[in-house]
Structure formats: structure tokens, C-alpha cells
Write an enzyme that holds these catalytic residues in place. Structure first.
Site, PDB file in Angstrom:
ATOM      1  N   CYS A  95     -23.421 -32.797  23.615  1.00  0.00           N
ATOM      2  CA  CYS A  95     -23.956 -31.592  22.600  1.00  0.00           C
ATOM      3  C   CYS A  95     -24.016 -31.043  21.670  1.00  0.00           C
ATOM      4  O   CYS A  95     -24.455 -30.293  21.371  1.00  0.00           O
ATOM      5  CB  CYS A  95     -24.374 -30.982  24.324  1.00  0.00           C
ATOM      6  SG  CYS A  95     -25.295 -31.212  26.023  1.00  0.00           S
TER       7      CYS A  95
ATOM      8  N   HIS B  75     -33.510 -27.109  24.535  1.00  0.00           N
ATOM      9  CA  HIS B  75     -31.690 -28.485  24.339  1.00  0.00           C
ATOM     10  C   HIS B  75     -32.250 -29.729  23.686  1.00  0.00           C
ATOM     11  O   HIS B  75     -31.916 -30.131  24.097  1.00  0.00           O
ATOM     12  CB  HIS B  75     -31.402 -28.210  25.075  1.00  0.00           C
ATOM     13  CG  HIS B  75     -29.219 -28.330  24.875  1.00  0.00           C
ATOM     14  ND1 HIS B  75     -29.369 -28.747  24.162  1.00  0.00           N
ATOM     15  CD2 HIS B  75     -28.600 -28.770  25.497  1.00  0.00           C
ATOM     16  CE1 HIS B  75     -27.728 -29.250  23.409  1.00  0.00           C
ATOM     17  NE2 HIS B  75     -27.425 -29.724  24.861  1.00  0.00           N
TER      18      HIS B  75
ATOM     19  N   CYS C  53     -20.311 -26.407  24.484  1.00  0.00           N
ATOM     20  CA  CYS C  53     -20.001 -26.552  25.795  1.00  0.00           C
ATOM     21  C   CYS C  53     -20.595 -27.948  25.685  1.00  0.00           C
ATOM     22  O   CYS C  53     -21.960 -28.619  24.911  1.00  0.00           O
ATOM     23  CB  CYS C  53     -20.521 -26.837  27.261  1.00  0.00           C
ATOM     24  SG  CYS C  53     -22.094 -26.985  27.277  1.00  0.00           S
TER      25      CYS C  53
ATOM     26  N   GLY D  95     -20.402 -32.803  27.693  1.00  0.00           N
ATOM     27  CA  GLY D  95     -19.670 -33.333  27.508  1.00  0.00           C
ATOM     28  C   GLY D  95     -18.713 -34.401  28.801  1.00  0.00           C
ATOM     29  O   GLY D  95     -18.200 -34.415  27.441  1.00  0.00           O
TER      30      GLY D  95
END
Length: 402
Positions: free
Chosen positions: A91, A358, A388, A390
Site C-alpha cells: 500500500c 484506495h 500501513c 502488508g
């Protein structure tokens, strides 16, 4: 060490990430090409001077594979001397792409680059790249693998965030995004995506649900309860966190980030190239950092990444005027605010991914652009952008308005 400056940024609106979404018919390479063209044309750049195009892509397969940054630059009409790099840190990929471009400038190895990202989630399914972490039983067992939604609910349970807390945060994200669009806060940077004939397809974020209220959100079913209980992931998470008796599933489709399509690009360079080309720097990149964090809960990386970036810049939390944290799940932002003692009026002031969506590989670059526009609108001086990531990671970048 040279300083890296942000000269400009553009993004597409976010289209709903399904086959009925306005951007579904646009190939990801064309989404990327349109933001590259816009950045070139807005700044009247001879593309022979651009030394790299770095794009984040979280699912780099199929239409988004094979180093999409290079052919996207060619399709955009850039000179053939311009190379391209595709990178993936889940992300935070779009922000990592900007940081990579900035690092090349700061090290003195390049003077003008573009960092950004693209993700067409309606055309390339999230998770289709595979990977050993979730799919190899030995790896999953050794790392206490559980899906992100379980981690989000685990954060909420551990910190005592109720369903009302996360729904209230989500409703406010929607309200802020609606207000930002109504007041034209995104108009400087959001381009209109067009089709192959040049006809407009989308000019505004498509995922926003203006009618959202805490009451309407409260009627949605928890998204991860069945996965956690019948799938066994609650048990895995509790084995990793034995102090927890159970996990309260509070996240739904309404208080989690939306699946969307989109692309973004940021023009990064040193001072000398800006002066030569008559470009005015809009911000200076003060520092950036990435960290690893516990992979089962997975989503707590933004706080330590932010603290590392602050240390790198010789700053503290109180030195930052605005924070932009990707709204992967409502509990992620609530936890970040709790840990770093940040009031809600200094973070995600124009809404976030819960409202607007997102687009995985592009989001980090979008967040940087959004907060830069807001700094210029309000006269604020500093901002911290973080996401944040993964498998338990976090990335953060600090910028200073000029």
C-alpha cells in the site's frame, strides 16, 4: 547532500473498482500515461530532461506487469531516453516511488524525476499476484498469517475501539471528503480522465457516499467475522496475542477503504534544474523512512515509521502541522492518533480512503499531493504522510512547504 523538491503533482479521480466503474474501460497503462502527460504539459517540460519515471504498482501482473512505468512513459509521448521503474511495497508503493525519486536527487545521481503510481483494481484483481506469505502453508504458519481485516479488528479490540467509534470516524471521513470537493480543494490537481477519443469519463472521485451517517453505517454487517471465526484466523491471531480472549469484529465495507482505480504522479527535482527550467518548488522533502512491524496485526507500522522519519529530520510530532494517513481501516487511524497523541483536526482533514477509495499503488503519491494542496490553501508549513503496509510495515515522508 542535495535537497529534493516537489515541483508539481497531478492525479486522476478515483473510479469505483468494479466493471461498472467509470474508469473500468481505461487500461492501467493509459491511466498512468494520462497523469504523465498532464505533468509534462502543465510544466512545459522537455521530457529528455526526465531521468526516471518510478511508479508503484501493488499487483504487477497482467496489464500492470512487465515494468509498466517504461511503456507508460513511451505511450505518454516521453522521449525514448526516459527509463522507467516499477516497484512494490504494497500500500505504500506510490509514496515509496516518490521517496525513491527523491533519494536519487538527494544522492546527486539525478536532477529531475517523476514518482507516482497506478492501480486498476477493476481490471487487475487485488491479490492475483499470489505470493508465499499467504499461500505457502509453511510460511503462513511460521508468520502467524491472518488477513488484514483480522488485524484491523484486532487493533480495535486491543485498544478498545467500539463499533460506534469506527463508524463515527468513517462518517466524518465522508463528510470531510464531500466538503473538500464542494469547496474545490482538489480542483488544482485532479485531471479529467478521457477515453481513446478524448471524451471525458470522470472528473471527480466516484466512490464518495455523501448520504453516509453513523446510523446508516451501523446497519452494515461485520466484514471479517465469518473469516475470523469459521476460517480460523481469530484463533491464529489470539495465539500470537494470547492476552486477548476474543476478537470483536467491528469493521465493515463502510468503515474500510474502498476498492478503486486511479493514478498519480509527482515531479521531483533539485534546485538547479528548477531554476534552469523556470519551475517554482512547492515543497521540500525533509525526510522519509520505512520500517517493519509485527505481521499478524500488520497495520501498526505508521507510528514507528513516522517516528523514524521525524528523527531523520530532527523533528518531533509537535513540529508537524498536518498528518495524512491512509484510511485502510478506521481503527488504523484511531490507533495512530492514540499512540502519537494527534488530534483529529490535524489528520486527514479532507477525508481519506474510506470515502474516496484506495487505489493501492497510487495512494501514497495521492496523499502527498492532497496534503501539499491543503498546506498551500491554509498556509501550513509542514506535513507528514504515512501508510500501513502488508506483512507488517510502514512508510512515512515529511515535507515542508516553500
Amino acid at each position: 547532500m542535495a535537497e529534493a523538491y516537489v515541483y508539481d503533482h497531478v492525479r486522476t479521480p478515483r473510479g469505483k473498482g468494479r466493471n461498472t466503474g467509470a474508469l473500468h474501460t481505461v487500461r492501467p497503462i493509459e491511466l498512468a500515461a494520462q497523469v504523465l502527460r498532464a505533468l509534462r504539459d502543465r510544466n512545459q517540460i522537455d521530457t529528455r530532461l526526465i531521468e526516471d519515471v518510478v511508479l508503484g504498482v501493488v499487483t504487477p501482473v497482467g496489464e500492470q506487469g512487465a515494468d509498466i512505468a517504461r511503456p507508460a512513459a513511451l505511450i505518454a509521448g516521453f522521449d525514448e531516453c526516459v527509463p522507467g521503474l516499477q516497484l512494490d511495497r504494497f500500500c505504500s508503493s506510490g509514496l515509496e516511488a516518490v521517496n525513491n525519486a527523491a533519494a536519487q536527487v538527494m544522492s546527486g545521481q539525478a536532477s529531475l524525476l517523476i514518482g507516482g503510481g497506478v492501480e486498476s483494481m477493476s481490471r487487475v484483481t487485488m491479490g492475483s499476484a499470489g505470493g508465499a506469505w499467504a499461500r505457502d502453508p509453511a510460511v503462513a504458519y511460521a508468520t502467524y498469517f491472518a488477513p488484514q481485516g483480522i488485524g484491523a479488528d484486532l487493533i480495535a479490540t486491543r485498544s478498545g475501539f467500539t463499533r460506534h467509534d469506527v463508524d463515527s470516524y468513517a462518517a466524518e471521513s465522508q463528510r470531510r471528503a464531500v466538503q473538500a470537493w464542494q469547496e474545490g480543494r482538489f480542483s488544482r490537481s485532479v485531471l479529467t480522465v478521457v477515453d481513446s477519443l478524448g471524451l471525458p469519463l470522470l472528473s471527480q472521485d466516484e466512490h464518495i457516499r455523501a448520504e453516509t451517517t453513523v446510523e446508516s453505517l451501523s446497519r452494515l454487517e461485520p466484514a471479517f467475522a465469518q473469516m475470523g471465526q469459521l476460517g480460523g484466523y481469530d484463533g491464529i491471531a489470539i495465539r500470537r496475542y494470547p492476552e486477548m480472549d476474543s476478537i470483536h469484529h467491528v469493521h465493515t465495507a463502510g468503515n474500510s477503504s474502498g476498492i478503486v482505480d486511479g493514478a498519480a504522479a509527482v515531479l521531483i527535482g533539485n534546485r538547479e534544474v528548477g531554476e534552469r527550467l523556470g519551475l517554482k518548488p512547492r515543497a521540500r522533502i525533509r525526510s522519509f523512512a520505512s520500517v517493519g512491524s509485527e505481521p499478524t496485526i500488520m497495520l501498526t507500522g505508521p507510528a514507528p515509521a513516522s517516528l523514524k522519519a521525524l528523527r531523520n529530520a530532527g523533528m518531533t510530532v509537535s513540529d508537524i502541522d498536518l498528518f495524512e494517513l491512509n484510511e485502510a481501516f478506521a481503527s488504523v487511524v484511531l490507533e495512530y492518533m492514540r499512540v502519537l497523541e494527534i488530534p483529529h483536526d490535524r489528520i486527514n482533514v479532507n477525508g481519506g480512503a474510506i470515502a474516496m477509495g484506495h487505489p493501492l499503488g497510487a495512494t501514497g503519491a495521492m496523499l502527498l499531493g492532497t496534503v501539499l494542496d491543503e498546506m498551500e490553501r491554509t498556509g501550513k508549513g509542514t506535513a507528514l504522510i504515512t501508510l500501513c503496509v502488508g506483512i507488517g510495515m510502514g512508510t512515512a515522508t515529511i515535507i515542508e512547504r516553500l
